[in-house]
Design a protein around this motif. Sequence first.
Motif, short mmCIF file in Angstrom:
data_model
loop_
_atom_site.label_atom_id
_atom_site.label_comp_id
_atom_site.label_asym_id
_atom_site.label_seq_id
_atom_site.Cartn_x
_atom_site.Cartn_y
_atom_site.Cartn_z
N GLY A 171 0.84 -1.21 0.00
CA GLY A 171 0.00 0.00 0.00
C GLY A 171 0.87 1.25 0.00
O GLY A 171 1.87 1.32 0.72
N ALA A 172 0.47 2.25 -0.80
CA ALA A 172 1.21 3.52 -0.80
C ALA A 172 0.98 4.25 0.52
O ALA A 172 1.79 5.09 0.92
N THR A 173 -0.14 3.98 1.16
CA THR A 173 -0.43 4.55 2.49
C THR A 173 -1.00 3.44 3.35
O THR A 173 -1.39 2.38 2.84
N GLN A 174 -1.09 3.75 4.63
CA GLN A 174 -1.70 2.79 5.57
C GLN A 174 -3.13 2.42 5.14
O GLN A 174 -3.50 1.25 5.10
N ARG A 175 -3.90 3.45 4.79
CA ARG A 175 -5.30 3.19 4.45
C ARG A 175 -5.41 2.34 3.18
O ARG A 175 -6.22 1.43 3.09
N ALA A 176 -4.54 2.66 2.21
CA ALA A 176 -4.57 1.88 0.96
C ALA A 176 -4.21 0.42 1.23
O ALA A 176 -4.82 -0.51 0.69
N ALA A 177 -3.20 0.21 2.10
CA ALA A 177 -2.79 -1.17 2.43
C ALA A 177 -3.96 -1.91 3.09
O ALA A 177 -4.26 -3.06 2.73
N ASP A 178 -4.62 -1.25 4.00
CA ASP A 178 -5.74 -1.91 4.70
C ASP A 178 -6.88 -2.24 3.73
O ASP A 178 -7.46 -3.31 3.78
N ARG A 179 -7.18 -1.28 2.87
CA ARG A 179 -8.29 -1.52 1.93
C ARG A 179 -7.95 -2.64 0.94
O ARG A 179 -8.79 -3.49 0.63
N ALA A 180 -6.71 -2.63 0.44
CA ALA A 180 -6.31 -3.67 -0.51
C ALA A 180 -6.34 -5.04 0.18
O ALA A 180 -6.76 -6.04 -0.40
N ALA A 181 -5.90 -5.07 1.44
CA ALA A 181 -5.91 -6.34 2.19
C ALA A 181 -7.34 -6.83 2.36
O ALA A 181 -7.64 -8.02 2.17
N ASP A 182 -8.24 -5.92 2.72
CA ASP A 182 -9.65 -6.31 2.89
C ASP A 182 -10.21 -6.89 1.59
O ASP A 182 -10.95 -7.85 1.59
N LEU A 183 -9.83 -6.26 0.49
CA LEU A 183 -10.32 -6.74 -0.81
C LEU A 183 -9.80 -8.14 -1.10
O LEU A 183 -10.57 -9.05 -1.44
N PHE A 184 -8.50 -8.35 -0.95
CA PHE A 184 -7.94 -9.65 -1.32
C PHE A 184 -8.30 -10.75 -0.34
O PHE A 184 -8.28 -11.93 -0.70
N ARG A 185 -8.65 -10.39 0.88
CA ARG A 185 -9.08 -11.43 1.83
C ARG A 185 -10.38 -12.11 1.36
O ARG A 185 -10.71 -13.18 1.81
N ILE A 186 -11.08 -11.45 0.45
CA ILE A 186 -12.30 -12.08 -0.10
C ILE A 186 -11.93 -13.37 -0.84
O ILE A 186 -12.66 -14.35 -0.79
#
Length: 426
Positions: free
Chosen positions: A206-221
């Motif tokens: 993630g380029a930022t903390q929030r981006a990393a969290d959102r991308a992780a949430d997406l891929f956990r699907i």
Amino acid sequence: MRAKTQNPSYSLTENPMQPITEREQQTASRPAGALESGPLVIVGGCGHVGLPLGLAFARKGYQVELLDTSAERVALVNSGRMPFHEDDADELLGETLKAGRLRATTDNRAMENASAIIVTIGTPVDEYLDPSVGEFDRSIDQLLQQVRPGQLLILRSTVFPGVTDRLARQLEQQRRGDVDLAYCPERIVQGQSLIELERLPQLIGGATQRAADRAADLFRIICPKVIFLKPVEAELAKLFCNAWRYINFAISNQFWVIANQFEADFQHIYRALREDYPRMASVARPGFAAGPCLLKDTMQLGAFNHGSFVLGQAAMMINEGLPYLLVQNIKHAYPLNEMTVGLLGMAFKPNSDDPRSSLSYKLRKVLLLECRKVLCTDPFVPDPDLTSLNDVLERADLLIVGTPHDAYKGLKFRQPVIDITTTIGK
Ligand SMILES: NC(=O)c1ccc[n+]([C@@H]2O[C@H](COP(=O)([O-])OP(=O)(O)OC[C@H]3O[C@@H](n4cnc5c(N)ncnc54)[C@H](O)[C@@H]3O)[C@@H](O)[C@H]2O)c1
């Protein structure tokens, strides 16, 4: 419990941007919110990476739009036909289309309502084996104009190191920090994406903390586990994966050449050195190391390492030189200029229909200079210049296995067969 890693300085399952107490980011159940404000749009969605990825999300019940510039592929996908082979995909494509969860389109407006956009367009190297960045950059620039505040933008194409941070700076300069940017590489074996996506961990940069969290949430699907890295680390990790595999194949190919120089049977050596000896279990079989990724990604790493990735460059010379060396060896044993040679398998790897950067085509070029006639066949590759297997078996004096498809196993050949992988010929 924190995950154990070989590197004592930090755990790969940690998000390096989070305080340690918040780093327990292992597998989670289906996260809320990752795709709740709109569909997932995959740019390059009808390609080898994009399409299986879209199917994997649609299989989980999410709405997926496959945006692609190829009208032909879009039409194929919407009619329920896969443009290429992918295990388990045919039925799933029909089901997800019928359920209205998947749609392919050439219309960029598909991005307007997306909650997340994943980019999977090609990143080729040019004729000098340098990354051919022009088209990719143009596509990304265009995309940046279209992303909206609040959208999650994920790069999944294999890019050279630093691209994600550069885009993040571009967004920042345009005062568009409200777009969340991450790099999440694809590390799946082509043809088995739908199986491997569910089994392998996903790297998240993630380029930022929030981006990393959102991308992780997406891929956990769709993935069992996520692993956090900085963007440049995730970019390098992907390139290291492919360069490591490419070099690994090159070592075996070099050993094969050396064994031949000593007139020793490489297969005897190969079997002997692995038998009951686990340390050699990972030695690859010799054979053509090709395809759309391994050479290209090794060269990307070389190009952006000031040309000093000498192992990668040596691997390229060995792997790309193999067709020529093979023909020189065969010439000692057979009068090629009096022979019709049949080449079995033109795809870049066994059981695939993908001929991109296949070394069988390079072998054919070398053979054409040496043989009376060359006939090529492949059960999967759609190429009008190929001949049927029966025709090749009937007319050829000598067979060479370019790609050891399973379909050739167990066949009885009346003529000699040269197969350096010896999965077929012996
Ligand atoms: N094929 C693999 O096994 C594999 C594995 C890991 C990573 N990668 C990487 O993934 C990326 C894609 O590879 P691929 O094999 O899927 O390529 P591909 O050619 O099969 O697919 C790319 C798709 O993008 C479409 N496209 C091109 N430009 C576009 C644009 N501007 N907008 C929308 N669509 C566009 C093309 O029509 C095509 O359908 C590359 O960077 C590659 O290195 C591939």
